[in-house]
Write a protein that holds these residues in place. Structure first.
Motif, PDB file in Angstrom:
ATOM      1  N   TRP A 196      30.431 -15.161 -29.734  1.00 35.27           N
ATOM      2  CA  TRP A 196      31.747 -15.189 -30.395  1.00 35.27           C
ATOM      3  C   TRP A 196      32.050 -13.845 -31.071  1.00 35.27           C
ATOM      4  N   ARG A 197      31.300 -12.799 -30.704  1.00 33.78           N
ATOM      5  CA  ARG A 197      31.394 -11.521 -31.428  1.00 33.78           C
ATOM      6  C   ARG A 197      32.781 -10.888 -31.353  1.00 33.78           C
ATOM      7  N   ASN A 198      33.548 -11.216 -30.316  1.00 29.64           N
ATOM      8  CA  ASN A 198      34.887 -10.627 -30.164  1.00 29.64           C
ATOM      9  C   ASN A 198      35.997 -11.586 -30.586  1.00 29.64           C
ATOM     10  N   GLU A 199      35.625 -12.685 -31.226  1.00 33.40           N
ATOM     11  CA  GLU A 199      36.613 -13.676 -31.638  1.00 33.40           C
ATOM     12  C   GLU A 199      36.771 -13.687 -33.157  1.00 33.40           C
ATOM     13  N   ASN A 200      37.989 -13.899 -33.585  1.00 34.73           N
ATOM     14  CA  ASN A 200      38.272 -13.916 -35.023  1.00 34.73           C
ATOM     15  C   ASN A 200      37.844 -15.230 -35.676  1.00 34.73           C
ATOM     16  N   ASN A 201      38.034 -16.330 -34.952  1.00 35.40           N
ATOM     17  CA  ASN A 201      37.703 -17.648 -35.499  1.00 35.40           C
ATOM     18  C   ASN A 201      36.413 -18.157 -34.885  1.00 35.40           C
ATOM     19  N   LYS A 202      35.352 -18.097 -35.658  1.00 35.63           N
ATOM     20  CA  LYS A 202      34.043 -18.545 -35.188  1.00 35.63           C
ATOM     21  C   LYS A 202      33.753 -19.940 -35.748  1.00 35.63           C
TER      22      LYS A 202
END
Length: 256
Positions: A196-202
């Motif tokens: 999820w490193r490139n996602e804002n909502n983890k």
């Protein structure tokens, strides 16, 4: 034959969704440079050797070279990345699939045990010298079980289809073949939210629950897998920007 879509692959590959009269839609994975040919060939071989009653992998149809660049064509699986599935579903829906993944790792038969201290120390010295890093944590690992492993078993490298079947993709040749590497990559995913490193909502609450769940289910293998996870993180440091938060978080995590 035509290219329908080009995907962003890893540093050494280009991935295409393609179509021809013989196969219909299929995925082509191709080296982006000659130096990566050998690694991609090994990855394809690992995918072809895959055998499991628990999870699947896309079937490899053909392989060849174009302008001295190696490629292989494989089955196109319509589904969702398992990291997205975790974000979108409840933990009670996720747990059965986590059990399947863990059972797959456990099912990879141990060939023999070896003393891997020198292999690991050489790898650490090679990377730490290159990056001028000192005070790395103690990687005192006595015995490592040799076995088949995926090599990069992160949740973004698992696809779940609409029937609940799990498919492993993006196999990786590893510096040592052991199922503990697969455990370590899952731990890396959950501790550093790698997929999820490139996602804002983890999905942090679910990630924390899965961390505890997996730790309880691999108690015997946890300590060594956790150390191998730190080694995984050390190995990816050269590919990260030194000014990024992730780089500094990893560096702090692997130091004494």
């Amino acid at each position: 034959m035509k290219v329908i879509k080009t995907f962003k692959g890893n540093s050494g590959c280009i991935i295409y969704l393609m179509n021809d009269l013989q196969l219909g839609n299929f995925i082509r994975k191709k080296s982006s440079n000659i130096n990566y040919n050998k690694r991609l060939l090994l990855q394809c071989e690992k995918q072809k050797q895959f055998n499991s009653n628990l999870v699947k992998t896309p079937k490899v149809f053909r392989e060849d070279f174009i302008d001295d660049l190696y490629y292989f064509d494989m089955e196109y699986i319509i589904g969702t990345k398992f990291s997205d599935y975790i974000s979108q579903n409840t933990v009670n829906e996720i747990y059965p699939h986590i059990n399947t993944i863990l059972n797959f790792i456990k099912s990879n038969n141990i060939i023999k045990y070896i003393d891997a201290n020198n292999i690991i120390k050489n790898k650490i010295n090679e990377i730490s010298t290159k990056l001028n890093i000192t005070n790395i944590c103690n990687f005192n690992i006595k015995e490592i079980p040799l076995s088949y492993c995926h090599g990069d078993l992160t949740f973004e490298n698992i696809i779940i289809d609409n029937k609940g079947n799990l498919y492993l993709i993006d196999f990786l040749d590893s510096f040592i073949n052991t199922n503990l590497i697969d455990y370590s990559k899952i731990l890396q995913d959950l501790i550093f939210t790698w997929s999820w490193r490139n996602e804002n909502n983890k999905p942090y609450p679910k990630i924390l629950l899965l961390q505890e769940y997996i730790k309880n289910n691999i108690q015997k293998e946890y300590e060594t897998s956790h150390l191998l996870m730190k080694l995984n993180l050390l190995r990816i440091l050269p590919y990260l920007n030194k000014n990024e938060k992730l780089y500094n978080d990893i560096l702090k995590f692997i130091k004494i």
